[in-house]
Design an enzyme around this catalytic site. Structure first.
Site, PDB file in Angstrom:
ATOM      1  N   LYS A 223       2.339  -1.152  -2.741  1.00 12.58           N
ATOM      2  CA  LYS A 223       2.110  -0.014  -2.071  1.00 12.58           C
ATOM      3  C   LYS A 223       1.033   0.966  -1.659  1.00 12.58           C
ATOM      4  O   LYS A 223      -0.057   0.528  -2.477  1.00 12.58           O
ATOM      5  CB  LYS A 223       2.778   0.953  -3.022  1.00 12.58           C
ATOM      6  CG  LYS A 223       5.106   0.950  -3.511  1.00 12.58           C
ATOM      7  CD  LYS A 223       5.412   1.626  -3.647  1.00 12.58           C
ATOM      8  CE  LYS A 223       6.529   1.086  -4.061  1.00 12.58           C
ATOM      9  NZ  LYS A 223       7.246   1.656  -4.750  1.00 12.58           N
ATOM     10  N   ARG A 257       9.648  -4.122 -10.028  1.00 13.91           N
ATOM     11  CA  ARG A 257       9.912  -4.226  -9.013  1.00 13.91           C
ATOM     12  C   ARG A 257       8.474  -5.225  -8.188  1.00 13.91           C
ATOM     13  O   ARG A 257       7.479  -4.590  -8.051  1.00 13.91           O
ATOM     14  CB  ARG A 257      10.546  -3.404  -8.844  1.00 13.91           C
ATOM     15  CG  ARG A 257      11.145  -3.515  -6.650  1.00 13.91           C
ATOM     16  CD  ARG A 257      11.906  -2.359  -6.532  1.00 13.91           C
ATOM     17  NE  ARG A 257      12.571  -2.762  -5.017  1.00 13.91           N
ATOM     18  CZ  ARG A 257      11.633  -3.109  -4.224  1.00 13.91           C
ATOM     19  NH1 ARG A 257      10.232  -2.804  -3.521  1.00 13.91           N
ATOM     20  NH2 ARG A 257      12.121  -3.253  -2.976  1.00 13.91           N
TER      21      ARG A 257
HETATM   22  C1  PT1 Z   1      11.167   1.998  -6.578  1.00 14.08           C
HETATM   23  C2  PT1 Z   1      11.706   0.958  -4.839  1.00 14.08           C
HETATM   24  C3  PT1 Z   1      12.913   0.335  -5.082  1.00 14.08           C
HETATM   25  N1  PT1 Z   1      10.117   1.217  -3.525  1.00 14.08           N
HETATM   26  C4  PT1 Z   1      13.015   1.173  -6.179  1.00 14.08           C
HETATM   27  N2  PT1 Z   1      13.505   0.710  -5.561  1.00 14.08           N
HETATM   28  C5  PT1 Z   1      11.159   0.114  -2.514  1.00 14.08           C
HETATM   29  N3  PT1 Z   1      13.758   1.228  -7.624  1.00 14.08           N
HETATM   30  C6  PT1 Z   1      11.939   0.186  -2.382  1.00 14.08           C
HETATM   31  C7  PT1 Z   1       4.132   2.862  -0.579  1.00 14.08           C
HETATM   32  O1  PT1 Z   1       3.278   3.947  -1.238  1.00 14.08           O
HETATM   33  O2  PT1 Z   1       9.760   1.505  -6.305  1.00 14.08           O
HETATM   34  N4  PT1 Z   1      12.180   1.423  -6.996  1.00 14.08           N
HETATM   35  N5  PT1 Z   1      12.827   0.348  -2.820  1.00 14.08           N
HETATM   36  C8  PT1 Z   1      10.154   0.005  -1.805  1.00 14.08           C
HETATM   37  N6  PT1 Z   1       9.359   1.612  -0.980  1.00 14.08           N
HETATM   38  C9  PT1 Z   1       8.226   2.211  -0.610  1.00 14.08           C
HETATM   39  C10 PT1 Z   1       8.164   3.028  -1.295  1.00 14.08           C
HETATM   40  C11 PT1 Z   1       7.404   0.797  -0.423  1.00 14.08           C
HETATM   41  C12 PT1 Z   1       6.005   3.835  -1.024  1.00 14.08           C
HETATM   42  C13 PT1 Z   1       5.938   1.447  -0.168  1.00 14.08           C
HETATM   43  C14 PT1 Z   1       5.439   2.461  -0.212  1.00 14.08           C
HETATM   44  O3  PT1 Z   1       3.622   2.473   0.410  1.00 14.08           O
END
Ligand code: PT1
Length: 282
Positions: A223, A257
């Site tokens: 992230k 995850r």
């Molecule tokens: C998570 C999650 C998810 N993240 C759960 N499901 C993502 N339960 C998708 C960035 O800041 O943490 N928990 N499903 C992916 N989402 C992101 C959010 C991807 C922020 C990247 C960022 O780069």
């Protein structure tokens, strides 16, 4: 504490922390560049993650990374259902469906999903009822705003208290809708409407969320928090992601995850060893 989740016949043992492998089936996916959109490569990737020690495979057909737009129900179904159908015949670990749409929850359950992972914590109209009727375990995640705009100046009084209170409320709402507490997982939603200091405070304060009594899931892999703090591009974020995974387990997370499953399994196991191994008296 012994804890087992029944994921449509697959048992997920959360006595020990484990890794959820990410399987994106989105052409606009943030770190895989659509590489795994084709069904055969998705299956290959899922099998590799299972062999690397993933305890769950999380299948997602809609990107939720900052700035992304939603997709239609039809498009999301078109992406995830064939993958779920194929994977439920090939992998032996439970499959989770990363969705906020009630129609997708229902159809995914019918196509072999064993867990619902909802970044909206069942706040979409009809989602509570749909999730309850599947009988599956559900991960409830905190998000401030929506993916499109959530990183535009997120604000909190005390971020840990606010996220904890939100999750406590969703836990109660889900329970009232007929999803028993033993079927619920909580997630503070790292990167979902949070600045880097907010994410850091949540990682330090994860124990307060674990204290609500449900297993905690944490997603920090690749992230932008890791990117910004360390000044690393997407392809260089593994060491930072492993440090973040370790901190999350240390502070009580039971499911991590992650994209890089083999490496994350090692980090999680090492951390668990340190947390649970007593020294005798020599
Ligand atoms: C998570 C999650 C998810 N993240 C759960 N499901 C993502 N339960 C998708 C960035 O800041 O943490 N928990 N499903 C992916 N989402 C992101 C959010 C991807 C922020 C990247 C960022 O780069």
């Amino acid at each position: 504490m012994r804890r087992e989740l029944d994921c449509a016949g697959h048992v997920l043992d959360l006595t020990r922390p484990c890794v959820m492998g990410v399987l994106n089936v989105t052409p606009d996916s943030f770190s895989d560049g659509g590489e795994f959109i084709a069904a055969d490569s998705a299956i290959e990737h899922a099998l590799a993650m299972e062999a690397a020690g993933a305890a769950i495979i999380d299948v997602g057909g809609e990107s939720t990374r900052p700035g992304s737009e939603g997709v239609t129900v039809e498009e999301e179904l078109r992406r995830v259902l064939p993958i779920l159908e194929a994977l439920s015949q090939t992998v032996s670990v439970p499959l989770s469906i990363d969705t906020s749409k009630p129609e997708v929850m229902q159809a995914a359950a019918d196509s072999g999903a064993g867990l619902i992972n909802d970044v909206m914590a069942l706040r979409r109209p009809g989602a509570l009822e749909a999730a309850a009727s599947t009988g599956l375990p559900v991960c409830l995640m905190h998000m401030q705003g929506s993916p499109k705009t959530m990183q535009n100046a997120p604000q909190y009084g005390d971020v840990v208290t606010e996220v904890r209170d939100f999750l406590a409320e969703r836990l109660q709402v889900a329970e009232n809708a007929g999803i028993s507490r033993q079927r619920l997982i909580l997630d503070p939603g790292f990167g979902f409407g949070k600045t880097d200091p907010h994410n850091a405070a949540l990682l330090r304060g994860l124990g307060e969320i674990a204290a609500l009594g449900a297993p905690v899931l944490a997603g920090l892999s690749r992230k932008s928090l890791v990117g910004r703090v360390l000044g690393r591009e997407m392809s260089q974020r593994l060491p930072g992601s492993l440090a973040a995974a370790t901190l999350a387990v240390w502070n009580g997370a039971k499911i991590i995850r992650a994209h890089d499953v083999a490496e994350t399994v090692d980090a999680v196991r090492l951390c668990d060893y340190v947390m649970t191994t007593a020294a005798g008296v020599d």
